[in-house]
Scaffold this motif. Sequence first.
Motif, PDB file in Angstrom:
ATOM      1  N   LYS B  17      29.040 -70.745 -23.979  1.00  5.28           N
ATOM      2  CA  LYS B  17      30.195 -69.859 -23.783  1.00  5.28           C
ATOM      3  C   LYS B  17      30.062 -69.025 -22.511  1.00  5.28           C
ATOM      4  O   LYS B  17      28.965 -68.761 -22.026  1.00  5.28           O
ATOM      5  CB  LYS B  17      30.321 -68.931 -24.981  1.00  5.28           C
ATOM      6  CG  LYS B  17      30.924 -69.595 -26.194  1.00  5.28           C
ATOM      7  CD  LYS B  17      31.181 -68.575 -27.266  1.00  5.28           C
ATOM      8  CE  LYS B  17      31.954 -69.192 -28.411  1.00  5.28           C
ATOM      9  NZ  LYS B  17      32.201 -68.247 -29.493  1.00  5.28           N
ATOM     10  N   ASN B  18      31.212 -68.611 -22.007  1.00  2.00           N
ATOM     11  CA  ASN B  18      31.225 -67.700 -20.858  1.00  2.00           C
ATOM     12  C   ASN B  18      31.010 -66.287 -21.379  1.00  2.00           C
ATOM     13  O   ASN B  18      31.729 -65.845 -22.275  1.00  2.00           O
ATOM     14  CB  ASN B  18      32.565 -67.793 -20.140  1.00  2.00           C
ATOM     15  CG  ASN B  18      32.854 -69.205 -19.670  1.00  2.00           C
ATOM     16  OD1 ASN B  18      31.953 -69.899 -19.202  1.00  2.00           O
ATOM     17  ND2 ASN B  18      34.090 -69.648 -19.819  1.00  2.00           N
ATOM     18  N   ASP B 165      41.531 -65.569 -20.622  1.00  2.41           N
ATOM     19  CA  ASP B 165      42.064 -66.929 -20.466  1.00  2.41           C
ATOM     20  C   ASP B 165      41.917 -67.409 -19.017  1.00  2.41           C
ATOM     21  O   ASP B 165      41.506 -68.542 -18.760  1.00  2.41           O
ATOM     22  CB  ASP B 165      43.546 -66.980 -20.875  1.00  2.41           C
ATOM     23  CG  ASP B 165      43.726 -66.822 -22.374  1.00  2.41           C
ATOM     24  OD1 ASP B 165      42.721 -66.938 -23.105  1.00  2.41           O
ATOM     25  OD2 ASP B 165      44.864 -66.583 -22.809  1.00  2.41           O
ATOM     26  N   ASN B 168      38.133 -67.853 -18.138  1.00  5.26           N
ATOM     27  CA  ASN B 168      37.597 -69.057 -18.788  1.00  5.26           C
ATOM     28  C   ASN B 168      38.103 -70.311 -18.101  1.00  5.26           C
ATOM     29  O   ASN B 168      37.347 -71.267 -17.897  1.00  5.26           O
ATOM     30  CB  ASN B 168      38.003 -69.089 -20.263  1.00  5.26           C
ATOM     31  CG  ASN B 168      37.120 -68.180 -21.104  1.00  5.26           C
ATOM     32  OD1 ASN B 168      35.995 -67.862 -20.715  1.00  5.26           O
ATOM     33  ND2 ASN B 168      37.620 -67.750 -22.248  1.00  5.26           N
ATOM     34  N   ASP B 172      35.674 -73.047 -16.771  1.00  4.24           N
ATOM     35  CA  ASP B 172      35.654 -74.293 -17.545  1.00  4.24           C
ATOM     36  C   ASP B 172      36.261 -75.467 -16.790  1.00  4.24           C
ATOM     37  O   ASP B 172      35.939 -76.620 -17.062  1.00  4.24           O
ATOM     38  CB  ASP B 172      36.370 -74.085 -18.886  1.00  4.24           C
ATOM     39  CG  ASP B 172      35.621 -73.089 -19.764  1.00  4.24           C
ATOM     40  OD1 ASP B 172      34.425 -72.843 -19.482  1.00  4.24           O
ATOM     41  OD2 ASP B 172      36.221 -72.552 -20.711  1.00  4.24           O
ATOM     42  N   LYS B 200      28.362 -68.625 -17.403  1.00  2.00           N
ATOM     43  CA  LYS B 200      27.769 -69.273 -18.564  1.00  2.00           C
ATOM     44  C   LYS B 200      26.294 -68.917 -18.624  1.00  2.00           C
ATOM     45  O   LYS B 200      25.456 -69.608 -18.052  1.00  2.00           O
ATOM     46  CB  LYS B 200      27.927 -70.791 -18.435  1.00  2.00           C
ATOM     47  CG  LYS B 200      29.306 -71.303 -18.771  1.00  2.00           C
ATOM     48  CD  LYS B 200      29.332 -72.811 -18.888  1.00  2.00           C
ATOM     49  CE  LYS B 200      30.754 -73.321 -18.986  1.00  2.00           C
ATOM     50  NZ  LYS B 200      31.504 -72.785 -20.124  1.00  2.00           N
TER      51      LYS B 200
END
Lengths: 85, 215
Positions: B17-18, B165, B168, B172, B200
């Motif tokens: 996860k971030n 959002d 991420n 991502d 991350k």
Amino acid sequence: MEDLKKELKLKIIEALNLEDMSVEDISDDEMLFEEGLGLDSIDALELIIILDKDYGIKLTDSKDGKKIFRSIETMATYIAEHRSK
Amino acid sequence: MEEVIQPFYLEKENRMKNNIIHYCNIKDGSVSVNGKSLYVNTVEKDFLSFIKTVYKQFDLAYPKFYKMDPLCKLSIVAASILLENTGSEIDPNMALVLSNKSSCIDIDRKHQETISQEADSYASPANFVYTLPNIALGEISIKYKLQSENSFFIFEYFNPKFLIDYTNSLIDLGKSNRVLSGWVEVNENNYNAFLFIVEKSDGIELTQKNLIKLK
């Protein structure tokens, strides 16, 4: 001429937000751009406005600016010779 | 049966996860990093006087600071303190995602004053160049030589969901490995900066609840 130089230094400090500088910090023959005061192209526009607004001098050739804005000394000399205000 | 190929960002090695690895707050006359208070000055009520004391206190040595508008001053000071007081490696690909409510309203007002004077009216180039909030992103990028994605958003209120959002998605989708995100608000003497770095690695979970708590 000495009064004009001091006036120019004050105007430059105010217009360019050189907050931590005083008149004594700027020598008459110090380069205003590059390695001297480190002014940039936006600052040059402010100097052009100072010439126009306060001394009635309109610069039309950008090549002139390079010579005129070399130092406080060159600016003051040019203003003394060309001012209409 | 046809093999389903997962997007790269769903592959196992990318599933970490971030997280928030560091954060900085400047508000109410105080400066803190990762929750630890580093400087307090409740004497200076005027924002410009206060931020100047912070600039000097942290020895930021970036003379261009004096020419900046209030939003850029707060942004560059907060980002510099965050990056330089956490031992963070400066990644030129670190993305910037900032937000606030008042855009660059102080310099907009100043610019309006200069052009609304009657005769002898001149727009000041030194003011005009700061009449966009994303100039703050440019100033941070110039100082730290970042060549990355950057965006500045205006919201009525702090919007943690949007920042999460967007942050991420940058990480991502492989646009950046690290994002400096947050809120930098200045309107006259009301100011609040909350910047955080996300990547991350181990850290505080990047959730709305945590962002609201840390701000």
